[in-house]
Enzyme design. Structure first.
Site, PDB file in Angstrom:
ATOM      1  N   LYS A 172       0.807  -1.171  -0.054  1.00  0.00           N
ATOM      2  CA  LYS A 172       0.016  -0.032   0.119  1.00  0.00           C
ATOM      3  C   LYS A 172       0.945   1.395  -0.034  1.00  0.00           C
ATOM      4  CE  LYS A 172      -4.198  -1.932   2.015  1.00  0.00           C
ATOM      5  NZ  LYS A 172      -4.888  -2.146   3.351  1.00  0.00           N
ATOM      6  N   ASP A 187       5.307   0.745 -18.227  1.00  0.00           N
ATOM      7  CA  ASP A 187       3.874   0.879 -17.529  1.00  0.00           C
ATOM      8  C   ASP A 187       3.345   2.356 -17.981  1.00  0.00           C
ATOM      9  OD1 ASP A 187       1.358   0.112 -16.846  1.00  0.00           O
ATOM     10  OD2 ASP A 187       2.132  -0.405 -14.846  1.00  0.00           O
TER      11      ASP A 187
END
Ligand SMILES: *[C@@H]1O[C@H](CO)[C@@H](O)[C@H](O)[C@H]1NC(C)=O
Ligand SMILES: *[C@@H]1O[C@H](CO)[C@@H](O)[C@H](O)[C@H]1NC(C)=O
Ligand SMILES: *[C@@H]1O[C@H](CO)[C@@H](O)[C@H](O)[C@H]1NC(C)=O
Ligand SMILES: *[C@@H]1O[C@H](CO)[C@@H](O)[C@H](O)[C@H]1NC(C)=O
Ligand SMILES: *[C@@H]1O[C@H](CO)[C@@H](O)[C@H](O)[C@H]1NC(C)=O
Ligand SMILES: *[C@@H]1O[C@H](CO)[C@@H](O)[C@H](O)[C@H]1NC(C)=O
Ligand SMILES: *[C@@H]1O[C@H](CO)[C@@H](O)[C@H](O)[C@H]1NC(C)=O
Ligand SMILES: *[C@@H]1O[C@H](CO)[C@@H](O)[C@H](O)[C@H]1NC(C)=O
Length: 864
Positions: free
Chosen positions: A534, A645
């Site tokens: 996270k 990406d």
């Protein structure tokens, strides 16, 4: 004058074999030799190369051989696919005009050759008494620079002798070593250097020291067409066959000025072509139109060089914008010292459109580890010029021979990361013959040296496929979304091994600091979730906002990626890359601390109805920023990095709307050796994926260019790259936008917010650029440098439509419509495959963006 044992041997041999010398000196003699080649032939540019044998003084201890593998980046078979191997000291001998300066180029292709191990080759090269190379390892050099082949260029001072001997000598420091060579160019040139060149940065007694370059032998370190495009050898002037590279990879900092092209005719004085082709003089980089911005920055280039040498820095100028003296006056700093306080091109050249050059000499003395040359330009406001601006058209850096007539520097160092990579690959390929492509694996270097023009093919990838099917590769092969990410069985047994280098660049945080910053990892602080774990918002040092990426303690891949990310990111500093502030590693907790990006992602400002719509200019500036960050990743960093990406959620915006590319550091270091296979992992995000990558599983930086093309369309049309709720043919923005662009109906899908507010010419150029980025073949796509250039020109057009004539990059400059141009584009782009960097995405993120049906739809696109 520089006698050494090598020369003594040579003179003896000379007496014996003088009769075999054939070449007669002729005006501007040019010799191109393909070494170890019995027939010779033409290269891809149509240049004729002849066999080298007749120039050898003695060929007894040499072997003619052929490379066993052909790297796809080789510009042509000749001269690289044949080589001569020297098992003992051996000389070539050329008849030359003793009054001429000589360009000598040596071509090395450290591939695999029968019966030798190229890694064991260490040798010295001497030309007419000047040591060119010493303990030279072409394999190490190629590996460190991630080039398949190396070209070394020297400019030898007139020797007053009618012959030039070129001697290769295997190192005596290693046993069983040998020298090798693939090609030689000998080109006589008129003298292009001067006496009395000012030395920069000397004060006191030494000030006013002048250096004479007419008697100096040199090595070319850099040769750039500033603000322009790659000029290949066949387009060079005066038949000198020089290569001029694009300068953008060397620009320091975020402010790279603007590039422009002459709309007038450059005057050709007699020597112009010898100094540089007109193509160099008719493009330039200047600071930009805004005097207030220009007052506050230096237009700066930085070059890595060998320490403890003196360098000649040659600056080429030609003012095709201004006509009068005192319109544009600037200061030139070299290595932070004033080289010229008031440089006025018009005054120096004697008028508009007149090419002129200015030389400086600077000593890089290795104190404080300095191995760089900085060249910076700044408007001189004290003399009150009409425009606060500065400009440069071309730049060359030559290393000058030292007192011992030595030009040889150490082999470039291979980074720790690359060594690690090699170790992995070597283990894997142990039973096989060592091959540089395999050794290098995918790790690639930056644009560090002269003669960069190489790519390394994915040998590793291909071999793996042959041997083991799809299952084993340290490279992430293309797979399906449900395999798990790489599993590393080497568990963290305590502490990670962050290199001291990386640690020195990073701040170390205690766990207590991290806990305090994130209120004990409070869920309300979560701002994102990635493959790593996270991401939390936090505050450190009282008021500094940061983003903290916490390693998921249950993630096995954590340790490795954590290390690699620190190793990589600590070396990447760029205004347009999200920067790593530091890291924490304590107990089982690992966390990375980044700059906080106040304005979030680009995506949320494009089609999230809650936010203000970005103006066209803002959008352009954001695209330019992101392009600059990617360009830096591709060419400017120590390693070439393919982001893999690129998408609007990975382009973040700080409080001042400055775009920063993020999520570029989770590198793949390959499977652990204890493991029998590595699962294949989907790389990249659907909707942005390069179709060529599907087809060939070869990743190049052009895959990023493709994804960036999708980003450009997304910015223009303000819709997601994939929108499954739309009719089938519109789901993929890339396909749909290309379809509309071809049919001329793009207008219909452009963001309605932009309609009528934007210069249509700008939209047209922008869309054309996006279209080129989406070309089916990587080679047909522009490089990130070209993309940047074109975006800058669109912005300039938008800001100042009258500047059209001066605007950069004629749109034709990125149209590659024949094989030669494609080849050059390849060179220009320094096409390299690299260490696969990029992030794995966890299942959540993937399924959020790309439902299964979309996945298969895209996958089935293969043959499109
Ligand atoms: C040798 O080179 C000098 C200087 O470049 C030139 O002036 C001269 O004509 C050349 N001589 C021959 C025979 O080519
Ligand atoms: C090289 O020169 C040819 C012929 O003048 C020209 O068509 C081509 O565009 C040039 N290439 C580059 C990269 O400048
Ligand atoms: C070049 O551009 C300038 C400024 O835009 C313009 O005034 C001039 O007429 C142009 N010259 C030519 C030859 O097109
Ligand atoms: C020039 O100054 C900058 C900072 O102002 C520094 O980072 C750089 O190392 C200096 N360059 C040299 C060659 O001294
Ligand atoms: C430009 O570079 C010089 C030399 O390093 C330095 O003294 C000066 O402060 C720089 N100016 C700006 C605005 O960065
Ligand atoms: C450069 O010279 C200095 C002083 O002689 C020496 O300490 C340093 O190691 C040298 N650097 C290199 C890279 O040779
Ligand atoms: C020769 O080069 C290799 C590789 O760069 C280096 O490790 C070695 O120390 C060098 N040897 C000498 C004698 O300079
Ligand atoms: C080639 O030499 C290098 C360094 O000496 C060694 O690591 C490698 O294993 C050798 N390769 C082969 C195939 O012998």
């Amino acid at each position: 004058m520089h006698s050494n044992s090598g020369l003594v041997v040579f003179y003896v041999q000379l007496c014996i074999v003088f009769s075999i010398i054939h070449a007669q000196p002729g005006p501007g003699q040019k010799i191109f030799l393909s070494c170890g080649d019995q027939k010779g032939g033409n290269d891809a540019d149509g240049r004729k190369w002849e066999p080298d044998a007749k120039y050898l003084v003695n060929s007894d201890k040499t072997v003619e051989t052929k490379a066993e593998t052909k790297d796809s980046s080789l510009p042509s078979d000749i001269p690289y696919m044949t080589a001569r191997i020297f098992n003992a000291e051996t000389s070539y001998k050329f008849s030359v005009n003793g009054s001429s300066r000589i360009f000598l180029r040596l071509h090395f292709y450290p591939s695999s050759y029968p019966n030798v191990n190229i890694s064991n080759s260490y040798f010295s090269v001497n030309a007419g008494g000047v040591t060119l190379l010493n303990n030279f390892s072409a394999a190490t050099t190629a590996m460190a620079l991630s080039q398949a082949y190396i070209i070394k260029e020297y400019a030898l001072a007139p020797s007053n002798k009618n012959d030039l001997s070129l001697t290769f000598k295997p190192s005596d420091k290693y046993s069983g070593t040998f020298a090798f060579l693939n090609g030689i160019e000998v080109i006589e040139t008129p003298e292009m250097f001067d006496d009395n060149i000012e030395m920069v940065g000397v004060s006191g007694e030494d000030s006013g020291v002048m250096v004479s370059a007419t008697t100096a032998s040199m090595e070319t370190m850099y040769r750039l067409n500033v603000g322009g495009q790659f000029v290949p050898p066949t387009n060079d002037s005066a038949g000198l066959m020089r290569s001029w590279y694009d300068d953008s990879a060397y620009i320091f900092g975020a402010s790279s000025g603007v590039t422009n092209k002459a709309n007038t005719t450059i005057k050709d004085s007699g020597l112009t072509g010898v100094l540089a082709p007109l193509d160099v003089y008719n493009t330039a980089r200047s600071m930009g139109p805004d005097p207030n911005i220009n007052k506050n920055y230096n237009l700066t280039w930085v070059f890595e060089v060998d320490a403890n040498f003196t360098y000649l820095v040659r600056l080429h100028f030609c003012d095709y914008l201004y006509q009068k003296v005192n319109q544009r006056v600037f200061t030139i700093y070299i290595n932070n010292q004033t080289a010229a306080d008031t440089l006025d091109i018009i005054a120096l050249a004697g008028g508009m459109d007149q090419p002129v050059k200015k030389d400086y000499v600077v000593n890089v003395n290795g104190k404080q580890d300095n191995k760089e040359i900085w060249v910076a330009l700044h408007p001189n406001v004290n003399v009150k010029p009409e425009f606060y601006d500065a400009a440069l058209n071309g730049l060359e850096i030559f290393k000058l021979g030292d007192a011992k007539s030595n030009l040889a520097g150490p082999n470039p160092e291979i980074s720790d990361l690359m060594l690690k990579q090699m170790e992995l690959n070597n283990k894997k390929f142990a039973p096989e013959k060592s091959y540089i492509g395999a050794i290098v694996g995918g790790a690639a270097g930056g644009a560090a040296a002269f003669g960069i023009a190489a790519a390394i093919i994915f040998i590793v990838n291909k071999r793996n496929k042959k041997q083991h099917g799809d299952s084993v590769s340290w490279l992430p092969l293309y797979g399906h979304s449900h395999t798990s990410a790489t599993t590393v069985s080497g568990k963290s047994n305590g502490s990670t091994n962050i290199s001291s280098d990386a640690a020195a660049n990073c701040r170390f945080f205690s766990l207590a600091e991290i806990l305090q910053a994130t209120k004990n990892f409070d869920e309300s602080h979560v701002i994102g979730v990635g493959g790593f774990g996270k991401v939390y918002r936090g505050v450190i040092d009282g008021d500094t906002k940061v983003a903290i990426k916490r390693s998921n303690p249950s993630s096995e891949q954590g340790v490795n990626e954590f290390q690699t990310e620190i190793e990589m990111l600590s070396k990447l500093r760029h205004r347009h890359l999200v920067s790593l502030i530091g890291f924490c590693e304590e107990g089982n907790e690992m966390a990375l601390v980044y700059d906080y990006m106040g304005k979030g992602t680009l995506r949320e400002h494009l089609y999230n109805k809650n936010k203000v719509t970005l103006t066209w200019k803002q959008r352009l500036e954001i695209c330019i920023g992101a392009a600059r960050g990617l360009h830096y990743l591709h060419t400017g960093a120590k390693y070439t990095i393919i982001h893999r990406d690129v998408k609007t959620t990975n382009i973040l915006l700080d409080d001042k709307w400055v775009a920063k590319v993020s999520d570029f550091g989770l590198s793949k270091t390959g499977p652990n050796m204890n493991q029998s296979h590595v699962s294949t992992v989907v790389k990249g995000s659907f909707g942005y994926l390069d179709p060529e990558y599907f087809r060939r599983q070869q990743l190049t930086e052009k895959s990023d260019v493709y994804s960036f093309g999708v980003v450009l369309f997304e910015v223009l049309c303000a819709r997601p790259a994939l929108n499954p709720s739309l009719p089938k043919e519109q789901v993929s923005l890339a396909d749909y936008a290309m379809h509309c662009q071809r049919k001329g109906t793009l207008d219909e899908i452009i963001d309605p917010q932009l309609k009528g507010k934007v210069n249509p010419e700008c939209i047209k150029k922008f869309a054309e650029l996006a279209e080129k980025c989406l070309a089916d073949h990587g080679t047909d796509r522009p490089s990130m440098g070209d993309v940047l250039w074109n975006l800058e020109s669109v912005l300039q057009l938008e800001s100042d439509p009258t500047s059209v004539n001066h605007s950069p990059a004629p749109s034709g400059s990125i149209e590659y419509d024949n094989a030669e141009q494609i080849n050059q584009a390849k060179l220009m782009a320094m096409h390299r495959n690299t260490l696969s960097l990029g992030s794995d995405h966890d299942e959540n993120e993937q399924s959020e963006d790309k439902p299964d049906e979309i996945f298969s739809q895209i996958v089935n696109q293969k043959g499109r």
